[in-house]
Design an enzyme around this catalytic site. Structure first.
Site, PDB file in Angstrom:
ATOM      1  CE  LYS A 124     -36.585 -10.753  63.815  1.00 19.81           C
ATOM      2  NZ  LYS A 124     -37.678 -10.957  64.416  1.00 19.81           N
ATOM      3  CG  LEU A 176     -36.469  -2.027  60.464  1.00 22.31           C
ATOM      4  CD1 LEU A 176     -35.495  -2.134  61.621  1.00 22.31           C
ATOM      5  CD2 LEU A 176     -35.990  -0.971  59.480  1.00 22.31           C
ATOM      6  CG  ASP A 182     -38.595  -9.088  71.462  1.00 20.10           C
ATOM      7  OD1 ASP A 182     -39.410  -8.599  70.660  1.00 20.10           O
ATOM      8  OD2 ASP A 182     -38.525 -10.300  71.710  1.00 20.10           O
ATOM      9  CE  LYS A 226     -36.258  -6.035  64.704  1.00 16.00           C
ATOM     10  NZ  LYS A 226     -37.375  -6.464  65.514  1.00 16.00           N
ATOM     11  CB  CYS A 279     -54.036 -37.462  95.062  1.00 17.83           C
ATOM     12  SG  CYS A 279     -54.942 -36.088  94.339  1.00 17.83           S
ATOM     13  CD  GLU A 301     -36.551  15.649 101.398  1.00 13.96           C
ATOM     14  OE1 GLU A 301     -36.351  16.831 101.685  1.00 13.96           O
ATOM     15  OE2 GLU A 301     -35.678  14.886 100.934  1.00 13.96           O
ATOM     16  CE1 TYR A 333     -37.465   2.483  66.907  1.00 18.12           C
ATOM     17  CE2 TYR A 333     -37.030   1.313  68.945  1.00 18.12           C
ATOM     18  CZ  TYR A 333     -37.822   1.540  67.847  1.00 18.12           C
ATOM     19  OH  TYR A 333     -38.979   0.834  67.692  1.00 18.12           O
ATOM     20  CB  CYS A 341     -52.961 -33.548  96.268  1.00 16.94           C
ATOM     21  SG  CYS A 341     -52.017 -33.804  94.776  1.00 16.94           S
ATOM     22  CB  CYS A 348     -55.027 -31.631  91.725  1.00 15.88           C
ATOM     23  SG  CYS A 348     -55.469 -32.760  93.050  1.00 15.88           S
ATOM     24  CB  CYS A 356     -54.558 -35.487  90.589  1.00 19.09           C
ATOM     25  SG  CYS A 356     -52.988 -35.085  91.371  1.00 19.09           S
ATOM     26  CD  GLU A 385     -30.473   2.924  66.621  1.00 13.60           C
ATOM     27  OE1 GLU A 385     -31.598   2.394  66.563  1.00 13.60           O
ATOM     28  OE2 GLU A 385     -30.238   4.080  66.267  1.00 13.60           O
TER      29      GLU A 385
HETATM   30  S1  IVH Z   1     -36.009   1.527  63.587  1.00  8.96           S
HETATM   31  C1  IVH Z   1     -38.334   2.684  59.708  1.00  8.96           C
HETATM   32  N1  IVH Z   1     -34.595   0.778  65.672  1.00  8.96           N
HETATM   33  O1  IVH Z   1     -38.266  -3.392  65.258  1.00  8.96           O
HETATM   34  C2  IVH Z   1     -37.559   1.960  60.741  1.00  8.96           C
HETATM   35  N2  IVH Z   1     -36.644  -0.351  65.233  1.00  8.96           N
HETATM   36  O2  IVH Z   1     -39.031  -4.474  62.364  1.00  8.96           O
HETATM   37  C3  IVH Z   1     -38.123   2.101  62.083  1.00  8.96           C
HETATM   38  N3  IVH Z   1     -37.224  -2.079  66.902  1.00  8.96           N
HETATM   39  O3  IVH Z   1     -41.267  -1.831  64.403  1.00  8.96           O
HETATM   40  C4  IVH Z   1     -37.607   1.146  63.070  1.00  8.96           C
HETATM   41  N4  IVH Z   1     -35.459  -1.785  68.189  1.00  8.96           N
HETATM   42  O4  IVH Z   1     -40.664  -1.956  66.873  1.00  8.96           O
HETATM   43  C5  IVH Z   1     -35.714   0.566  64.943  1.00  8.96           C
HETATM   44  N5  IVH Z   1     -33.274   0.250  67.512  1.00  8.96           N
HETATM   45  C6  IVH Z   1     -34.372   0.051  66.796  1.00  8.96           C
HETATM   46  C7  IVH Z   1     -35.340  -0.922  67.152  1.00  8.96           C
HETATM   47  C8  IVH Z   1     -36.473  -1.102  66.330  1.00  8.96           C
HETATM   48  C9  IVH Z   1     -36.584  -2.459  68.021  1.00  8.96           C
HETATM   49  C10 IVH Z   1     -38.497  -2.663  66.418  1.00  8.96           C
HETATM   50  C11 IVH Z   1     -39.553  -1.656  66.074  1.00  8.96           C
HETATM   51  C12 IVH Z   1     -39.897  -1.869  64.634  1.00  8.96           C
HETATM   52  C13 IVH Z   1     -39.348  -3.232  64.364  1.00  8.96           C
HETATM   53  C14 IVH Z   1     -38.829  -3.261  62.941  1.00  8.96           C
END
Ligand code: IVH
Length: 710
Positions: free
Chosen positions: A313, A79, A118, A116, A410, A31, A226, A431, A425, A407, A114
């Site tokens: 980290k 950050l 990637d 982080k 072979c 739909e 975020y 092979c 190869c 290779c 929160e």
């Molecule tokens: S806050 C002024 N919150 O990490 C602060 N950043 O090194 C703004 N990132 O460039 C960032 N998860 O790309 C914030 N929950 C989160 C995040 C986050 C990933 C990344 C973001 C930023 C980098 C900071």
């Protein structure tokens, strides 16, 4: 017309929101697609009425020659990073001292933790509730305007209720590729002999730079928001802003938590260290933010980052070990992968003896020398990778690793195309690992699905000279197979085991071969292992050309015109059918009875919508073939479920249905019907048979009718 366009836009956006944010389907895919198609056609006819938040933008279609550079209204800072708990305690102390200096009195500081994510950061600008611009971070001061690509990300709203957010605001978040999507894309790439992408982050970043937004749409990116910015922020705390963003439909990860003090922050970090593996997105740490905005303002920024937030980290587990040698693996398509053979070392729960080196460029980048000590890391993937060389332990006599020219299997001279990182190869037909790889590919679950030939059996049959090409499978007989045996050593565990062709095994193999003659054409085509023709490509080609003769006759142009079939794939198909040996192979397979045309059962024609909006699951054994029954669901506009869950409308119960499924279905009060009742629903009763269970389970189709479901 304007009215209809507006109505369709509004409805489709609402369905999208409910589906992607609330995980509820209000309409069926069918739909939805029909309405979207109607809207697309209307927009072509009446472009003046196209709405700025039209859902047709989700599928892309625009081409950006280059992305305009845009200055950020609020600089996109990064950050400060920390890796230890001590650093975090110091951060907490710094925050408190800063606030005391600013004359605040407080007991404890509330933080918001929160994850982080990637991916790649993005800034989204909304005006009067409408998404007007999406800009990448760039150098923090200015970035690329990638609005059209952003609009293909279905979880990012194109219009929101801004009554609580203001008429001009900005949100920031992370665009990422879900791990599952990344794996699917890589699986597909491996299937068709392309080099795999390195990781979800780079793939997401590369995707956002694509000029064709329809290509971006196919990559199924997602996002988490975020951060909220506006000239006059109507909230007291970051958490209020995030809650509001979530409420109006922004994708906000529900993993964030308010923490009363630094001890709770540390607990959050510890909890997610392991738990984050189960998230759909890659994360590399935790972001800790002071919750109150007045505190944030008092603390301010350094030149690079805010003083009120920090990133913790997680350490990727990495360890150094000595390189013993480099070996080279040859894949099904002839692609060469260099592998580091290492002095065994224990890393994150397993002993690591080998690690991937990807390709010649990677060896060069590492500047790898014989006997080097290398750092080994486990990423998202199971196979560890070499991430660097420990230069402090390099000896005086250094011999750089010379990449092979021939290779290892072979001895054919390797080739490397200009645009490709991998060596190949070219001896595709002679092979051994390439031949074995093709045989393995043919029996794969997604192709001919002949599991009983797995686990080293192909290797043995190859060694005995019984298998050289895929048509040889169909020459296997009881006499040829019975009694063959071999000891194989598992590379991972080092344990040896005997594989043998006993009576039962042989019977299973012969039965699987027989059954494979019913496997639909699209899977046979995929099983042929034509370079670049993956599962999806095979399906598209079959939908378009219907049988192998049409496909073999198709010109490069005709092939390239098929949706989702690129020029490279088209050329590869043309080359395949130019080769006489391949034509003989297909002739032989045809004679053995394999499917080389699309049967009506496999053709999905929505002929009726009797089952529209209803989801079915089949469990147990049935009189009709299960695949046929499932096709009927789709033909009549219904959908197929994968597990017993509350999203199911009907569980079609066959003979010997598993007791756990039955119990779960009863608990969830799912309508259970018999095969006969199912056939009745689609008006096909003549095929029914007295052997069917007459006593249908309690919540049967009849009850459903009485309950007013139809
Ligand atoms: S806050 C002024 N919150 O990490 C602060 N950043 O090194 C703004 N990132 O460039 C960032 N998860 O790309 C914030 N929950 C989160 C995040 C986050 C990933 C990344 C973001 C930023 C980098 C900071």
């Amino acid at each position: 017309m304007e009215q209809r366009i507006k109505e369709l836009t509004e409805k489709l956006n609402y369905y999208n929101l409910m589906y992607y944010q609330k995980h509820t389907s209000i309409v069926t895919d069918f739909e939805f697609d029909k309405m979207l198609e109607e809207l697309q056609n209307l927009e072509i006819k009446y472009p003046q009425f196209k709405q700025p938040d039209s859902p047709t933008q989700r599928v892309g279609g625009t081409i950006s020659k280059d992305f305009p550079t845009v200055k950020h209204k609020y600089q996109m800072l990064s950050l400060g990073n920390t890796y230890s708990e001590e650093d975090l305690i110091d951060f907490d102390k710094r925050v408190k001292k800063g606030l005391i200096d600013a004359d605040f009195s407080f007991a404890d500081i509330e933080y918001v933790c929160e994850l982080k994510f990637d991916g790649v950061s993005i800034s989204l600008i909304y005006e009067n509730g409408l998404l007007v611009r999406g800009v990448t971070r760039g150098d923090g001061v200015q970035g690329d305007e990638v609005t059209n690509n952003v609009k293909t990300i279905k979880t990012i709203p194109m219009r929101v209720d801004d009554s609580q957010l203001g008429t001009a605001f900005e949100v920031r978040g992370e665009i990422f590729m879900p791990k599952k999507v990344f794996e699917e894309i890589n699986q597909e790439r491996e299937d068709i002999g392309l080099e795999k992408y390195a990781n979800p982050r780079n793939t997401a970043s590369g995707t956002m730079k694509l000029q064709e937004s329809s290509e971006v749409a196919k990559r199924k990116l997602d996002a988490f928001i975020y951060f909220y910015y506006a000239d006059n922020i109507p909230f007291k705390m970051h958490s209020e802003a995030v809650e509001t963003l979530e409420k109006v439909g922004f994708p906000v990860s529900n993993t964030y938590k308010k923490c009363k003090n630094v001890e709770e922050v540390l607990k959050f970090i510890q909890y997610w260290d392991k738990e984050r593996e189960n998230l759909p997105v890659e994360t590399d740490g935790v972001v800790i933010k002071v919750n109150r905005y007045d505190y944030q303002n008092a603390l301010g920024f350094t030149s690079k980052s805010p003083r009120w937030a920090i990133a913790y980290k997680y350490k990727a587990e990495s360890i150094a070990t000595q390189l013993k040698s480099v070996s080279y693996q040859v894949g099904r398509t002839g692609a060469i992968t260099p592998v580091a053979e290492l002095t065994p070392i224990f890393l994150a729960g397993t002993t690591v003896k080998r690690a991937s080196l990807h390709n010649a460029n990677e060896i060069e980048r590492l500047g790898l020398c014989e006997n080097d000590y290398v750092f080994v890391e486990k990423g998202g993937e199971i196979i560890p990778k070499v991430t660097g060389v420990d230069m402090t332990r390099r000896g005086l006599n250094t011999n750089t690793i010379q990449y092979i020219t021939h290779c290892p299997e072979c001895n054919t001279l390797l080739v490397r195309k200009e645009s490709e990182a991998q060596h190949f190869c070219p001896n595709t037909k002679g092979c051994p690992p390439q031949i074995k790889g093709k045989l393995e590919h043919f029996i794969h679950r997604k192709a001919m699905n002949m599991d009983s030939l797995g686990e080293g059996k192909i290797e043995l049959l190859f060694e005995k000279g019984l298998l050289r090409n895929i048509d040889d499978f169909y020459t296997l007989t009881y006499q040829k197979l019975f009694g063959l045996e071999k000891i194989i050593v598992d590379e991972q565990t080092g344990k040896s085991k005997k594989i043998g062709f006993k009576e039962k095994t042989v019977e299973n193999i012969l039965a699987a071969l027989q059954k494979s003659k019913e496997v639909p054409f699209e899977k046979v085509l995929f099983g042929l292992g034509i370079r670049f023709v993956g599962e999806t490509g095979a399906r598209k080609l079959v939908e378009h050309f219907e049988n192998i003769d049409n496909l073999a006759k198709a010109t490069l142009e005709q092939l390239s015109n098929v949706r989702d079939v690129g020029e490279r794939t088209a050329q590869s198909v043309v080359d395949f059918f130019k080769d006489d040996e391949n034509l003989t192979l297909i002739e032989n397979l045809k004679n053995y009875g394999l499917q080389f045309s699309q049967t009506n059962e496999n053709k999905i024609i929505v002929s009726d919508d009797k089952l529209l909006g209803k989801t079915f699951l089949f469990s147990g054994t049935f009189l009709q073939n299960r695949e046929q029954l499932q096709n009927k669901v789709v033909t009549f506009g219904g959908k197929l479920g994968t597990t017993v869950s509350k999203n199911l409308d009907f569980l079609v119960a066959g003979e010997n249905m598993g007791p756990s499924k039955l119990e779960k279905a009863q608990k969830l009060k799912i309508n259970m019907i018999t095969e006969k009742e199912f056939l009745k629903m689609i008006g096909e009763t003549e095929n029914t048979n007295q052997n069917l269970k007459e006593n249908s389970p309690k919540n049967s189709f009849n009850n459903a009718i009485q309950g007013g479901l139809f």
